[in-house]
Design a protein around this motif. Structure first.
Motif, PDB file in Angstrom:
ATOM      1  N   LEU A  19      -8.132  -4.676  -7.993  1.00 34.88           N
ATOM      2  CA  LEU A  19      -8.360  -3.376  -8.635  1.00 34.88           C
ATOM      3  C   LEU A  19      -9.162  -3.536  -9.918  1.00 34.88           C
ATOM      4  N   SER A  78       7.049  -4.874  -6.637  1.00 34.41           N
ATOM      5  CA  SER A  78       6.689  -5.047  -5.219  1.00 34.41           C
ATOM      6  C   SER A  78       7.594  -6.007  -4.456  1.00 34.41           C
ATOM      7  N   GLY A 126       4.411   3.199  -4.504  1.00 37.76           N
ATOM      8  CA  GLY A 126       3.853   4.011  -5.580  1.00 37.76           C
ATOM      9  C   GLY A 126       3.962   3.351  -6.939  1.00 37.76           C
ATOM     10  N   TRP A 177       1.152   0.894  -7.459  1.00 37.36           N
ATOM     11  CA  TRP A 177      -0.142   1.520  -7.693  1.00 37.36           C
ATOM     12  C   TRP A 177      -0.241   2.115  -9.095  1.00 37.36           C
ATOM     13  N   PHE A 188       0.815  -1.212   0.000  1.00 43.44           N
ATOM     14  CA  PHE A 188       0.000   0.000   0.000  1.00 43.44           C
ATOM     15  C   PHE A 188       0.853   1.268   0.000  1.00 43.44           C
ATOM     16  N   GLY A 204      -0.949  -0.973 -11.022  1.00 45.59           N
ATOM     17  CA  GLY A 204      -2.250  -1.523 -10.665  1.00 45.59           C
ATOM     18  C   GLY A 204      -3.421  -0.716 -11.201  1.00 45.59           C
ATOM     19  N   LEU A 205      -3.334   0.602 -11.115  1.00 46.27           N
ATOM     20  CA  LEU A 205      -4.442   1.429 -11.597  1.00 46.27           C
ATOM     21  C   LEU A 205      -4.572   1.341 -13.113  1.00 46.27           C
ATOM     22  N   THR A 235       0.585  -9.691  -3.928  1.00 42.05           N
ATOM     23  CA  THR A 235       0.714  -8.688  -4.988  1.00 42.05           C
ATOM     24  C   THR A 235      -0.353  -8.839  -6.054  1.00 42.05           C
TER      25      THR A 235
END
Length: 449
Positions: free
Chosen positions: A444, A429, A304, A307, A301, A310-311, A437
């Motif tokens: 998501l 990660s 960065g 993410w 979490f 992931g996004l 992970t």
């Protein structure tokens, strides 16, 4: 992540981790000149250097792929037979959409519990639980075809099937890391994802095969029959035919029985033989111990880079997955029958499977160019989707060949990005466990859906 590959998103540093095998420590060096000789350091009287590739890894891969095949295919049961099931049970497009929505809803519930099971207990318990859920969900749907109760049994069945989604969708990189060397990992992950897509693709064919299109209600014909009393009785065949409804219900239940049989077979295969991990790792760095579950979630979490990956993955693949599950409903206003939509979905996913394997193999060989592969795939997907939109809106003359081509190219391009995202997420990660992970990564996707 494998130490002998250049990271995609890299920081130059070396870190020492414990090993999951006795008397070992692992040095993960993210510089460009790392070799296996640099990885292992002696921390006791004995250091185990031995690694081994087991031929049975391919059997394990096939069994795990069948889990993804069954879960994905059963989840996508209702979209390809939407029209017939709506008539048979009085459902609406909203009901069909809800059946598909149970997948991402259940995913939100099951992600972290299953990630913990994979991380702490191992891959086998997670697979046994997941295949049991798929089989139980398929079994519940076989209980009745009574319209008063079948909505409940189908919703419960779809929910149980969705609870198995995190292992089917997020588990492939875990299996690849446990059983395959660095130069086969992306390919192994891609094979798993291909089987999940094949399950979806086959459902587009099997559904309309068992439950064919109903007659067109717009064709209204009347005929006259005289009784012995010379009284004329007019029949209007545009009215709903009760015999046809009973036939549709019987066909749908037959489909339920076949899908339940497949789910039970996969459950038995996992129950009979599916080990947690090989006795010896496929490579030295594969034996490095990952951080514990709680610490891994915290690190993830705060990461960065993860993410960002992931996004991008979640938005693009989430929208694509939802669009794909209701393709029959989308194309219905454009005079595309259930059978045609089914074949279109099948061809799209089949083309995507072929390209996915090719891209994954290239990524294993040319691991430094994954971002270039992603860019190429997204440009192709965007162009084909614009083409499809223009055809649907009538901006350019509509033709069935162009419609098929635009959808197939779009599915082929966007569907092939998944194994690249999984690999990039693992590298970004590390040393967070692959299960944590990738289950969060696919979460998501399902949040967007």
């Amino acid at each position: 992540m494998e130490a002998d590959r250049e990271p995609l998103l890299k920081d130059d540093k070396s870190t020492v981790y414990d090993s999951i095998y006795p008397n070992q420590a692992i040095v993960i060096n993210t510089s460009n000149n790392t070799s296996d000789d640099d990885i292992l350091k002696d921390i006791g009287d004995k250091v185990v250097h031995e690694t081994k590739l087991y031929k049975r890894r391919w059997y394990i891969l096939v069994v795990f792929s069948l889990i993804a095949f069954a879960q994905g295919g059963i989840w996508n049961t209702w979209g390809p037979i939407a029209e017939a099931s709506e008539e048979a049970f009085g459902w609406t497009d909203g009901d069909i959409a809800l059946f598909a929505n149970w997948g991402p809803i259940a995913y939100l519930i099951a992600t972290f519990p299953l990630a913990w099971i994979i991380d702490v207990k191992g891959l086998r318990p997670a697979c046994v639980i997941s295949t049991f859920l798929v089989a139980a969900g398929a079994g519940v749907r076989c209980i009745t075809d009574n319209p008063d109760y079948i909505s409940w049994t189908v919703n419960i069945g779809q929910l149980l099937n969705g609870l198995a989604g995190p292992v089917a969708m997020g588990g492939p990189p875990v299996l690849s890391a446990l059983w395959f060397p660095a130069n086969e990992r992306t390919t192994a992950t891609a094979i798993n994802l291909v089987f999940n897509n094949l399950g979806l693709g086959v459902s587009f064919i099997i559904g309309p095969y068992f439950v064919p299109d109903k007659p067109d209600k717009s064709n209204t014909t009347t005929f006259n029959t005289s009784t012995t009393d010379n009284q004329s009785i007019w029949y209007n065949i545009s009215q709903i035919n009760e015999a046809r409804i009973h036939k549709e219900r019987a066909e749908i239940m037959k489909l339920m029985y076949w899908e339940c049989g497949l789910a039970v077979l996969v459950f038995l295969l996992v129950l009979v033989y599916f080990p947690n991990k090989p006795k010896l790792p496929p490579s030295i760095s594969a034996s490095a111990e990952r951080v514990d579950f709680k610490s891994g979630v915290k690190q993830l979490f705060r990461n960065g880079k993860f993410w960002l990956i992931g996004l991008t993955y979640g938005v693009s693949l989430g929208v694509y997955g939802r669009w794909q599950s209701v393709l029959d409903v989308i194309l219905k206003p454009h005079n595309i029958s259930e059978e045609q939509a089914g074949w279109l979905g099948f061809y799209s996913l089949l083309a995507g499977c072929i390209v996915t394997l090719a891209i994954a193999r290239f990524a294993d060989v040319f691991s430094k160019h994954m971002r270039l592969f992603l860019l190429f795939l997204y440009v192709g997907a965007a162009g084909s989707l614009v083409w499809f939109t223009f055809l649907i809106q009538g901006t350019i003359p509509n033709s069935q060949i162009q419609l098929y081509a635009s959808i197939i190219i779009f599915c082929m391009m966007i569907g092939s990005t998944s194994p690249l995202y999984f690999e990039m997420a693992c590298e970004a990660s590390y040393p967070v466990a692959e299960g944590v992970t990738n289950l969060v990564l696919t979460l998501l996707n399902n949040i967007v859906v």
